[in-house]
Enzyme design. Structure first.
Site, short mmCIF file in Angstrom:
data_model
loop_
_atom_site.label_atom_id
_atom_site.label_comp_id
_atom_site.label_asym_id
_atom_site.label_seq_id
_atom_site.Cartn_x
_atom_site.Cartn_y
_atom_site.Cartn_z
CG ASP A 1 -2.14 1.09 1.04
OD1 ASP A 1 -2.39 1.26 -0.10
OD2 ASP A 1 -2.64 1.56 2.11
CG ASP B 1 0.07 3.77 7.57
OD1 ASP B 1 0.31 3.52 8.89
OD2 ASP B 1 -0.36 4.76 7.20
#
Length: 306
Positions: A240, A257
């Site tokens: 991502d 993340d």
């Protein structure tokens, strides 16, 4: 008898030489070695405080060694919540100070941490989880079957995996030299990690928020490419990666993340995720004036994977 006499003489000689070097004619008191000093600690905690959970987490849930010197490991440390850094669909990130007061001869010590708290399964959305977790192993076959059938137990298992998935990824990538925050500890759904600041007490901006010079842009890209290479060398893709999941700390970039980190080979869509990471980052750098060919970047990373 002779050896006992010589031993006694030795101790007598040590005592005399002690006075010679220290100027202290008194004889040491053996009882002094058994005197302990105790210092009281204020146990009153505020509503936004708790005792440090460092020693409470299970084995394997504390950061990799060698640990940075700023990591506070004292049992008397207190965690103070200072505010919210980010809210998201799956987790919220809070700013936490872990500090211990000066006790006896030990100096005071403190550090700022980012506390990422994953929401319980009834309060969060894992709409992308199916494609990300393909190829991952679960602890037992019952969990695997439950996740495949999307039962309530399966959804609970899937939700509970994310904090530990990010913990495992951060540990692995930190050891490999990938620019990620240092993972301090994980406890249930809470992950504590290095707080990446802006040098002035605030949080470092996301890459999407900065407008670097062309020279600094090149520095950022080289760091990013090296980080993506180390990920690929480990057989992984961020999954991502975008300018919103990269922090810019002065001349340093840090990837964040990572709960959805993807096994490029083990996941049927691993190549697609890697290509998407390349596309997102190449597009951003190109739009800022640094021409990056996403296909060349993708090909370069594949040589690391295989």
């Amino acid at each position: 008898m002779s050896s006992e006499y010589e031993l006694s003489d030795t101790y007598s000689d040590l005592d005399s030489r002690r006075s010679e070097f220290t100027g202290d004619e008194s004889r040491p008191d053996p009882a002094a070695a058994f005197v302990f000093e105790f210092h009281s600690v204020d146990e009153e905690l505020g509503p936004n405080q708790r005792w440090s959970t460092w020693l409470e987490v299970e084995r394997g849930s504390r950061g990799p060694e060698p640990r940075p010197s700023w990591v506070v490991t004292e049992q008397a440390a207190i965690d103070t919540e200072l505010g919210v850094l980010k809210t998201g669909k799956e987790a919220d990130v809070f700013l936490l100070e872990r500090a211990v007061e000066a006790i006896g001869g030990n100096p005071a010590k403190s550090s700022l941490l980012a506390a990422k708290r994953y929401r319980t399964e009834e309060h969060r959305s894992f709409h992308r989880s199916t494609s990300y977790v393909e190829g991952r192993r679960t602890r037992n076959s019952r969990d695997s079957r439950a996740m495949a059938k999307k039962t309530s137990h399966g959804r609970s298992v899937a939700a509970g995996q994310w904090a530990y998935a990010e913990w495992d990824a951060l540990n692995r990538l930190w050891k490999a030299g990938v620019p990620v925050p240092y993972p301090v500890q994980v406890d249930g759904t809470e992950l504590l990690m290095e707080f990446i600041d802006d040098g002035e007490g605030g949080a470092a901006p996301r890459l999407a928020q900065v407008r670097p010079s062309k020279e600094l842009l090149g520095v950022y890209f080289e760091q990013l490419r090296n980080g993506m290479r180390e990920l690929a060398r480990a057989g992984l893709a961020h999954g991502d990666l975008s300018p919103y999941n990269v922090l810019a700390q002065a001349e340093r970039i840090v990837m964040i993340d990572l709960p959805q980190v993807v096994d490029v080979v083990g996941n049927p869509k691993g190549m697609d995720f890697l290509m998407r990471d390349c596309h997102n980052m190449a597009t951003w750098f190109t739009n800022r004036g640094l021409e990056i060919d996403e296909q060349e970047l993708f090909a370069d990373l594949l040589t690391m994977v295989f």
